[in-house]
Write an enzyme that holds these catalytic residues in place. Structure first.
Site, PDB file in Angstrom:
ATOM      1  CE1 TYR A 146      -3.004  -3.172   0.211  1.00  0.00           C
ATOM      2  CE2 TYR A 146      -3.785  -2.281   2.466  1.00  0.00           C
ATOM      3  CZ  TYR A 146      -3.691  -3.155   1.302  1.00  0.00           C
ATOM      4  OH  TYR A 146      -4.729  -4.265   1.386  1.00  0.00           O
ATOM      5  CE  LYS A 195       1.176 -17.963  -2.047  1.00  0.00           C
ATOM      6  NZ  LYS A 195       0.257 -18.986  -1.640  1.00  0.00           N
ATOM      7  CG  ASP A 227      -2.099 -19.935   0.480  1.00  0.00           C
ATOM      8  OD1 ASP A 227      -1.395 -20.152   1.582  1.00  0.00           O
ATOM      9  OD2 ASP A 227      -1.789 -20.835  -0.414  1.00  0.00           O
ATOM     10  CG  ASP A 251      -6.848  -4.261   4.307  1.00  0.00           C
ATOM     11  OD1 ASP A 251      -7.810  -4.076   5.269  1.00  0.00           O
ATOM     12  OD2 ASP A 251      -6.679  -3.675   3.169  1.00  0.00           O
ATOM     13  CG  ASP A 255     -11.833  -6.218   7.139  1.00  0.00           C
ATOM     14  OD1 ASP A 255     -11.803  -5.532   8.138  1.00  0.00           O
ATOM     15  OD2 ASP A 255     -12.151  -5.722   6.205  1.00  0.00           O
TER      16      ASP A 255
END
Ligand code: NAD
Length: 361
Positions: A146, A195, A227, A251, A255
């Protein structure tokens, strides 16, 4: 202890829920013999109305001169509020980004806890919900994809978008240290999510986290691919204590973790820098649809205040007493409208604050 707390009541339900959190903090301070100095400042929509900008230098200065910031949510109805006719850099959310940057808040903490009495709200299978869960997602907030360079170019007539994902070892180290320290106050387990089978930034992440873990021999460390983590969160959330991860993974996973608690009005959060300083706020927004009606759930903000006592002031006993008061009130069947079910007792926002404050000590 003397605590200097900057207070940003915010917009919408912000003033109502922050008032209740202050009521609870005041009660904890009087029971345990502490002194609190509050300094109220404006940010977001309220600051636009007063000063024409969402964040002033004065607000930043007062926050920096405090030990911690307690904040309600900011913003208004994005379809109807005049704040959203302003250019993006003048809108309420610009204040939020500005203050996070000014205070160098790089570690975002979002607990996801399932209260047994609210387990019906959990969208997972009953046998999974009944096991309960109590985790804390720690997300890196100021680096990664980001914040990297981005551009869209045209090559041979074809458009191409480029986003850059960068992390330095220092950025990884400082948040890893926070994660291990905080795990020491909890169940002493860190699951670091990356990852590393694909990304270089993840391989560096993993090696720095391994290095930092050597200084915390009593904290268990496990690495998990992102994942797999997304699957495990819905398959067996009880396995997680502290989940440490980079900005974009955090992020998404935070959630997902909030969603499985089923109740938005209960979710607290903290953003920390490399000192004890932190900004504490509910995870939800300013709920303009119910603002001014004294029906909002103040628990997320009250639990954020408990996090402040634990992480900024190291007042674990006081934080425990607030968390227990919340749990007791729920066990006794008190609810605000958002978590009300038949057979429970519906309370207003201020009544809920008073019930919780009344059970401290
Ligand atoms: P929201 O979280 O404010 O509301 C979503 C729904 O949940 C609404 O129906 C609301 O009534 C309900 N709700 C939220 N908190 C509640 C509480 N404590 N008690 C009872 N019900 C509650 O999300 P939104 O409607 O998408 O956003 C409203 C405004 O909040 C927007 O301006 C948005 O930008 C802003 N926002 C601010 C923050 C922040 O300050 N950090 C975070 C998210 C959204």
């Amino acid at each position: 202890m003397k605590m200097k707390i900057a207070v940003i009541k915010g917009d919408g339900i912000g003033p109502e829920i922050v008032t209740e959190a202050m009521k609870v903090l005041d009660k904890a301070a009087s029971v345990y013999g502490h002194e609190i100095e509050y300094r109220q400042v404006l940010m977001g929509g309220a600051s636009i109305d007063a000063y024409g900008v969402p964040l002033t230098e004065e607000t930043i200065a007062i926050c920096k001169d405090s030990d911690a910031v307690l904040m309600g949510s900011i913003g208004g109805d994005t379809n109807t509020s005049p704040w959203y006719k302003l250019e993006p850099s003048k809108r309420p959310e610009a204040g939020l980004l500005g203050i996070r940057k000014a205070l160098n808040l790089f570690a975002n903490l979002r607990p996801a806890y399932l209260y047994k009495v609210l387990s019906d709200a959990c969208p997972l299978k009953t046998e999974i919900a009944q096991k309960g869960f109590d985790m804390l997602i720690m997300r890196e907030l100021t680096g990664g994809l980001y914040f990297g360079d981005r551009k869209t170019i045209t090559e041979n007539g074809i458009k191409k978008a480029i986003d850059t994902l960068e992390y330095t070892e220092e950025e990884i180290r400082r948040i890893a240290i926070k994660a291990f320290e905080i795990a020491g106050k909890r169940r002493k387990k860190v699951i670091s999510v990356d990852k590393a089978n694909v990304l270089d930034s993840s391989r560096l992440w993993r090696s720095v986290v391994n290095e930092v873990s050597k200084d915390y021999p009593d904290i268990e460390l496990e690495h998990m691919l992102v994942d797999n983590c997304a699957m495990q969160l819905v398959k067996d959330p009880s396995q997680f204590d502290v989940v440490l991860t980079e900005n974009m993974f955090g992020d998404i996973l935070s959630d997902e973790a909030s969603m499985i608690t089923g109740s938005i009005g209960m979710l607290s959060s903290a953003s920390l820098n490399d000192t004890k300083f932190g900004l504490y706020e509910p995870s939800h927004g300013s709920a303009p649809d119910i603002a001014g009606k004294n029906i909002a759930n103040p628990i997320a903000t009250i639990l954020s205040a408990a996090m402040m006592l634990r992480y900024t002031f190291d007042l674990d006993k006081e934080a425990d007493s607030i968390e227990k008061a919340v749990s007791d009130v729920l066990d006794e069947g008190f609810r605000t409208g958002d978590i009300y079910t038949e057979g429970t007792k519906k309370l207003s926002c201020s009544e809920m604050g008073s019930e919780i404050a009344g059970r401290i000590g």
